[in-house]
Design an enzyme around this catalytic site. Structure first.
Site, mmCIF file in Angstrom:
data_model
loop_
_atom_site.group_PDB
_atom_site.id
_atom_site.type_symbol
_atom_site.label_atom_id
_atom_site.label_comp_id
_atom_site.label_asym_id
_atom_site.label_seq_id
_atom_site.Cartn_x
_atom_site.Cartn_y
_atom_site.Cartn_z
ATOM 1 N N LYS A 14 59.048 41.155 40.943
ATOM 2 C CA LYS A 14 58.525 40.767 42.272
ATOM 3 C C LYS A 14 58.185 39.288 42.262
ATOM 4 O O LYS A 14 57.978 38.691 41.196
ATOM 5 C CB LYS A 14 57.267 41.574 42.634
ATOM 6 N N ASP A 141 48.940 45.312 39.936
ATOM 7 C CA ASP A 141 50.145 45.277 40.775
ATOM 8 C C ASP A 141 51.125 46.415 40.478
ATOM 9 O O ASP A 141 52.237 46.416 41.011
ATOM 10 C CB ASP A 141 50.815 43.884 40.800
HETATM 11 O O1 C5P Z 1 44.919 44.438 36.669
HETATM 12 P P1 C5P Z 1 45.558 43.595 35.627
HETATM 13 O O2 C5P Z 1 45.624 44.291 34.287
HETATM 14 O O3 C5P Z 1 46.866 43.024 36.009
HETATM 15 O O4 C5P Z 1 44.591 42.347 35.428
HETATM 16 C C1 C5P Z 1 44.598 41.518 34.291
HETATM 17 C C2 C5P Z 1 43.346 40.654 34.336
HETATM 18 O O5 C5P Z 1 43.426 39.712 35.406
HETATM 19 C C3 C5P Z 1 42.072 41.434 34.600
HETATM 20 O O6 C5P Z 1 41.494 41.896 33.409
HETATM 21 C C4 C5P Z 1 41.199 40.405 35.272
HETATM 22 O O7 C5P Z 1 40.608 39.562 34.303
HETATM 23 C C5 C5P Z 1 42.177 39.573 36.059
HETATM 24 N N1 C5P Z 1 42.304 40.000 37.469
HETATM 25 C C6 C5P Z 1 41.304 39.654 38.358
HETATM 26 N N2 C5P Z 1 41.419 40.034 39.680
HETATM 27 C C7 C5P Z 1 42.503 40.707 40.108
HETATM 28 C C8 C5P Z 1 43.537 41.068 39.218
HETATM 29 C C9 C5P Z 1 43.404 40.682 37.901
HETATM 30 O O8 C5P Z 1 40.302 39.019 37.987
HETATM 31 N N3 C5P Z 1 42.593 41.022 41.397
#
Ligand code: C5P
Length: 303
Positions: A14, A141
């Site tokens: 994406k 995502d």
């Molecule tokens: O959800 P995901 O594993 O992709 O997120 C990785 C890191 O990115 C999270 O641990 C967080 O520190 C940060 N993050 C965030 N806010 C979001 C998505 C991700 O702070 N909306």
């Protein structure tokens, strides 16, 4: 009894056509407004299901990926086995083409593809709300990859809504060969860099304009952080716009910069101008939700 116990499918990447970070939430995540778009750059997977105690193994080819449970595809397979209480052995063959740490959502897309494949091979269905909740636990995502096409993402990015699609466009992507992990990129977004309240409604305004042939120039709040860490990326964006891109931007928290072109040969010319040692340049196209339709989006062969 099913004769087939393996399926091959694509996990599409994406891009984020815009990404605004509104602020830090109580749960430590950040509140986002984004527009996702599926593109044709894809990892190729083959998923096998066999009788036996629950176990997941991963075999890989192509770009190097984290092994075992460090890989989201493995955790996704474990999660779906557990959710459905399935006593099966899952083997995932992953041919990795989407660079990791690029903002193209490759590992999230792999995770969604593995879940779809296991459900398909086990002949199981899951209600959409349970499926999306499982996906959101794996990563912010991952839910988008069950929808695909063009979609609005809010909350952590996990709450997704379909948007009207535009005609096919071509994307030129440059991966600079280095990346910053997502958590670090979010940490570096200090308060002054977060989207100011006056720009909060940009994406809502954009949603009102979809279907009118307008390409969003919404911006990506990570650009100042990532462009200052990786010199040369801002120049890549400028080069894409000079080559005729209708928009150019960082995707996710980087480090891929992409440009969108209406014309394929124009995209190819822009890609040629960008090629340089140490960087990977790709030309892809947008993939619509219709192309990803059920029963198993992205299946290329079924054995
Ligand atoms: O959800 P995901 O594993 O992709 O997120 C990785 C890191 O990115 C999270 O641990 C967080 O520190 C940060 N993050 C965030 N806010 C979001 C998505 C991700 O702070 N909306």
């Amino acid at each position: 009894m099913r004769s087939s116990n393996s399926v091959a499918l694509k996990a599409y990447a994406k891009i984020n056509l815009g990404l605004r970070v509104i602020g830090r939430r109580r749960d430590g995540f950040h509140e986002l407004r984004t527009i996702y778009q599926t593109i044709s750059l894809a990892d190729h997977l083959e998923v096998r299901l066999a009788a036996g105690p629950p176990a997941v193994s991963l075999e890989t080819a192509g770009i190097e990926v984290p092994p075992g449970r460090q890989n989201l595809a493995v955790r996704a397979a474990e999660a779906v086995l557990q959710e459905l209480n399935l006593r099966r052995k899952v083997t995932v063959f992953l041919r990795k083409r989407i660079p990791s740490g690029s903002g193209l959502g490759g590992s999230s897309s792999d995770a969604a593809a593995v879940i779809r494949a296991v459900l398909h091979l086990a002949g199981k269905k899951m209600p959409a709300d349970r499926l999306l909740a499982l996906a959101a636990r794996l990563g912010s995502d991952v839910p988008f990859f069950f929808l695909g096409g063009r979609a609005l993402g809010i909350g952590r990015g996990e709450e997704v809504y379909p948007l009207q699609e535009e005609p096919r466009r071509y994307c030129v992507l440059l991966y600079p060969g280095r990346s910053m992990d997502t958590a670090t990129a979010f940490r570096r977004l200090r308060a002054p860099l977060l989207t100011s309240p006056s720009t909060r409604h940009t994406i809502e305004l954009f949603c009102g304009s979809v279907g009118k042939g307008i390409w969003p120039r919404l911006g990506n709040d990570f650009e100042p952080v990532v462009f200052s860490a990786f010199r040369g990326l801002a120049a890549v964006k400028r080069s894409l716009l000079r080559s005729g891109a209708v928009m150019a931007s960082l995707t996710g928290s980087g480090s891929v910069v992409f440009g969108v072109f209406e014309d394929y040969s124009q995209a190819q010319t822009a890609a040629r101008r960008l090629r340089r040692p140490g960087a990977d340049v790709f030309v892809a196209r947008t993939v619509s939700r219709r192309e990803l339709q059920d029963p198993l989006p992205g299946i290329v062969t079924a054995k």
